[in-house]
Write a protein that holds these residues in place. Structure first.
Motif, mmCIF file in Angstrom:
data_model
loop_
_atom_site.group_PDB
_atom_site.id
_atom_site.type_symbol
_atom_site.label_atom_id
_atom_site.label_comp_id
_atom_site.label_asym_id
_atom_site.label_seq_id
_atom_site.Cartn_x
_atom_site.Cartn_y
_atom_site.Cartn_z
ATOM 1 N N GLY A 237 37.970 32.624 43.316
ATOM 2 C CA GLY A 237 38.367 31.244 43.564
ATOM 3 C C GLY A 237 39.262 30.614 42.514
ATOM 4 O O GLY A 237 39.617 29.441 42.636
ATOM 5 N N LYS A 238 39.675 31.391 41.480
ATOM 6 C CA LYS A 238 40.502 30.820 40.416
ATOM 7 C C LYS A 238 41.616 31.791 40.034
ATOM 8 O O LYS A 238 41.490 33.004 40.196
ATOM 9 C CB LYS A 238 39.651 30.496 39.188
ATOM 10 N N ALA A 239 42.712 31.206 39.511
ATOM 11 C CA ALA A 239 43.852 32.012 39.076
ATOM 12 C C ALA A 239 44.320 31.504 37.720
ATOM 13 O O ALA A 239 44.373 30.287 37.489
ATOM 14 C CB ALA A 239 44.992 31.930 40.090
ATOM 15 N N THR A 240 44.674 32.423 36.823
ATOM 16 C CA THR A 240 45.148 32.064 35.491
ATOM 17 C C THR A 240 46.655 32.233 35.422
ATOM 18 O O THR A 240 47.191 33.303 35.740
ATOM 19 C CB THR A 240 44.484 32.939 34.415
ATOM 20 N N VAL A 241 47.356 31.166 35.006
ATOM 21 C CA VAL A 241 48.810 31.189 34.889
ATOM 22 C C VAL A 241 49.163 30.907 33.435
ATOM 23 O O VAL A 241 48.733 29.905 32.869
ATOM 24 C CB VAL A 241 49.464 30.136 35.803
ATOM 25 N N GLU A 242 49.956 31.784 32.824
ATOM 26 C CA GLU A 242 50.301 31.650 31.410
ATOM 27 C C GLU A 242 51.778 31.344 31.244
ATOM 28 O O GLU A 242 52.619 31.833 32.005
ATOM 29 C CB GLU A 242 49.936 32.933 30.660
ATOM 30 N N LYS B 88 47.832 31.657 49.196
ATOM 31 C CA LYS B 88 46.932 32.162 48.175
ATOM 32 C C LYS B 88 47.715 32.418 46.888
ATOM 33 O O LYS B 88 48.805 32.988 46.914
ATOM 34 C CB LYS B 88 46.259 33.460 48.630
ATOM 35 N N VAL B 89 47.150 31.993 45.764
ATOM 36 C CA VAL B 89 47.808 32.181 44.477
ATOM 37 C C VAL B 89 47.660 33.636 44.040
ATOM 38 O O VAL B 89 46.551 34.203 44.065
ATOM 39 C CB VAL B 89 47.209 31.244 43.414
ATOM 40 N N VAL B 90 48.776 34.256 43.670
ATOM 41 C CA VAL B 90 48.776 35.656 43.249
ATOM 42 C C VAL B 90 47.859 35.842 42.044
ATOM 43 O O VAL B 90 47.890 35.060 41.087
ATOM 44 C CB VAL B 90 50.209 36.099 42.893
ATOM 45 N N GLY B 91 47.028 36.882 42.095
ATOM 46 C CA GLY B 91 46.163 37.206 40.974
ATOM 47 C C GLY B 91 44.850 36.459 40.948
ATOM 48 O O GLY B 91 44.065 36.624 40.008
ATOM 49 N N ALA B 92 44.588 35.630 41.947
ATOM 50 C CA ALA B 92 43.346 34.848 41.967
ATOM 51 C C ALA B 92 42.140 35.749 42.139
ATOM 52 O O ALA B 92 42.183 36.751 42.856
ATOM 53 C CB ALA B 92 43.397 33.811 43.079
ATOM 54 N N LYS B 93 41.046 35.370 41.489
ATOM 55 C CA LYS B 93 39.798 36.099 41.590
ATOM 56 C C LYS B 93 38.647 35.114 41.513
ATOM 57 O O LYS B 93 38.644 34.228 40.655
ATOM 58 C CB LYS B 93 39.678 37.130 40.456
ATOM 59 N N ILE C 79 44.188 27.283 34.273
ATOM 60 C CA ILE C 79 43.315 27.903 35.272
ATOM 61 C C ILE C 79 43.359 27.030 36.523
ATOM 62 O O ILE C 79 42.924 25.880 36.503
ATOM 63 C CB ILE C 79 41.872 28.066 34.753
ATOM 64 N N LEU C 80 43.927 27.573 37.586
ATOM 65 C CA LEU C 80 44.113 26.875 38.849
ATOM 66 C C LEU C 80 43.111 27.368 39.887
ATOM 67 O O LEU C 80 42.513 28.436 39.738
ATOM 68 C CB LEU C 80 45.526 27.112 39.392
ATOM 69 N N GLY C 81 42.964 26.591 40.960
ATOM 70 C CA GLY C 81 42.269 27.088 42.134
ATOM 71 C C GLY C 81 43.099 28.166 42.798
ATOM 72 O O GLY C 81 44.251 28.414 42.421
#
Length: 394
Positions: A164-169, A157-162, A138-140
Motif C-alpha cells: 500500500g505504499k511507495a517510496t520516491v527518492e 498504481k505507483v511503480v514499486g509500491a508494496k 513515502i506515498l500511497g
C-alpha cells in the motif's frame, strides 16, 4: 471499515508524461478508492496516546524547519490525488524521518501552485547537524486523476509500491544543501513529469527552492490532528503545542476569530484534549494559525470533505465541489450533500446557525467554503451530513 473499489478499464496506453492539472468537470457517482471505504460513515484512525511518554513532547535534535508541499508544473488536469505518509532526509546511509502521518495526508496536486493556494504546510521537522543530499517521500500506492473535461476518474498504481505504499527518492538541490534544520524545505510534486506506462505511474518529485516568507502566503488550509499540550495565553490569545501521533509537535496560535467547536454548548480548550486544528502556517510567527479547532471526543481523527457549497436546495441540500479530503482519496469532483434539522451547522466564527441560514448564505453568495462530515451513500453519490462547518471567506 470495508474498502470499496471501483474497477476501471484504462485500456492499452502508450508511455506518456502527465500533462499536469487544471480544467473542470462534474460527477454524481461515489465509488471507492478511498482507503477507508464508504457505506457506514466516515471512519477514523486511532491516535497514539503519548501522555505516557513525556520524552516525545519535543523533537530533541536540531532546529525546527517547516515542510511545505507545492506543485509548480503547468495545470491541465482537473484534479490529481495522492496520499503522503512520510518524508525522510538522507545523508549517506543515514536516514532521518522528519514528517509522518500514519493516516496519510490526501493532496490534490492540482490545487497547489496556484494564486489561490500556492502551497500546503505539512508540518515541522528537525535534524542534527550536517548536510543532507537526498530526500524520500513515502506515498500511497495510487494516483487518482480527473482529466480535463472529464468527470470520470482514472486510477494508476505507483511503480514499486508494496503493502500500500511507495517510496520516491530525489536529490536536494545542488545549490542548497539542507543543514540540519537550517532553512525551511519545499517539496515540488512536479506531477506534469510523472510518467504513465499502461496502468502504472512513475512519480518524479524534486526539491524546490528554499521558501521565503512570501512562499507561505495564499496557503491551502490544512488539517492537523493531535493532543493539546503546554496551553498558555499571550496578549489575550490562547496558544499551545499540538502533539501528533508520531511524537512531533507544532506551535499553534489563535486569534479573536478562531472558532472552537466541540460536542458541548461551551467547548473548552484544555490540556491533553484530542483536537483537530485547521489553519495555515505563519513563517514569521513560526506557528500554525488556527482558523478552526475541533475538539474530539476520543483519539480518532474523523475523515471529512472540504470544498465549495453551491446550488442550495430548499429541501435542505446543496452540491459540494470537493477541493480537499481527509482520510480518503476522492473519486468524484462534486458530491450531493443532504442536511436536515438534526445536522449540526457551525458558522465561520464558531456560533451555531440554522439550516435556513446556511442555505440562504449559499444562495446569496453562490459559492460558500464549507467542511462536511457525515454518512455516504456510495450508490447515490450523496452525503447525509452530520456536521457542516462554514469556513472563512477566501
Amino acid at each position: 471499515m470495508k474498502t470499496m473499489r471501483r474497477a476501471m478499464a484504462l485500456g492499452a496506453m502508450a508511455t506518456l508524461v502527465l500533462a499536469g492539472c487544471g480544467g473542470t468537470g462534474s460527477s454524481t457517482g461515489m465509488g471507492g478508492n478511498t482507503g477507508y471505504g464508504y457505506g457506514s460513515g466516515f471512519g477514523g484512525s486511532p491516535m497514539a496516546n503519548n501522555s505516557s511518554n513525556p520524552d516525545r513532547r519535543e523533537i530533541p535534535l536540531g532546529r525546527r524547519f517547516a515542510l511545505i508541499a507545492t506543485d509548480t508544473t503547468k495545470k491541465a488536469f482537473s484534479q490529481a490525488w495522492v496520499r503522503v505518509y512520510a518524508l525522510d532526509m538522507v545523508r549517506g546511509e543515514s536516514v532521518s524521518r522528519v514528517f509522518e502521518d500514519g493516516q496519510g495526508r490526501s493532496l490534490d496536486l492540482c490545487a497547489l501552485g496556484t494564486k489561490q493556494a500556492r502551497s500546503l504546510f505539512l508540518g515541522e521537522g528537525a535534524l542534527g547537524a550536517g548536510d543532507f543530499e537526498r530526500f524520500r517521500v513515502i506515498l500511497g500506492d495510487e494516483l487518482v486523476v480527473f482529466t480535463k473535461d472529464s468527470a470520470t476518474p482514472k486510477t494508476y498504481k505507483v511503480v514499486g509500491a508494496k503493502d500500500g505504499k511507495a517510496t520516491v527518492e530525489a536529490n536536494v538541490a545542488g545549490s542548497r544543501r539542507l543543514k540540519g534544520g537550517n532553512g525551511d524545505m519545499e517539496i515540488d510534486f512536479n506531477v506534469a513529469n510523472w510518467v504513465i506506462e499502461g496502468e502504472t505511474v512513475r512519480p518524479a518529485l524534486k526539491d524546490g527552492p528554499e521558501p521565503g516568507n512570501d512562499d507561505f502566503r495564499n496557503q491551502m488550509r490544512g488539517d492537523h490532528a493531535g493532543r493539546v499540550r503546554d496551553l498558555s495565553e499571550r496578549n489575550g490569545a490562547r496558544e499551545f503545542t499540538l502533539l501528533d501521533r508520531s511524537g512531533r509537535t507544532v506551535r499553534v496560535v489563535t486569534d479573536q476569530d478562531t472558532a472552537i467547536v466541540g460536542a458541548g454548548t461551551a467547548p473548552l480548550l484544555e490540556a491533553d484534549r484530542p483536537a483537530m486544528v485547521r489553519g495555515t502556517y505563519d513563517a514569521r510567527q513560526r506557528a500554525l494559525v488556527a482558523e478552526t479547532i475541533v475538539l474530539l471526543a476520543d483519539d480518532r481523527a474523523p475523515s471529512a470533505m472540504h470544498g465549495l457549497a453551491t446550488m442550495a436546495q430548499d429541501g435542505g441540500g446543496f452540491t459540494l465541489k470537493v477541493e480537499q479530503a481527509r482520510g480518503f482519496l476522492p473519486d468524484r469532483l462534486t458530491v450531493k450533500v443532504t442536511a436536515d434539522r438534526t445536522t449540526k451547522i457551525v458558522g465561520d466564527r464558531g456560533a451555531a446557525i440554522s439550516l435556513d441560514d446556511l442555505l440562504g448564505r449559499i444562495k446569496a453568495q453562490k459559492v460558500l467554503p464549507v467542511s462536511v462530515e457525515g454518512e455516504i451513500d456510495a450508490k447515490e453519490g450523496a452525503v447525509a451530513a452530520t456536521i457542516v462547518r462554514v469556513e472563512r471567506a477566501r
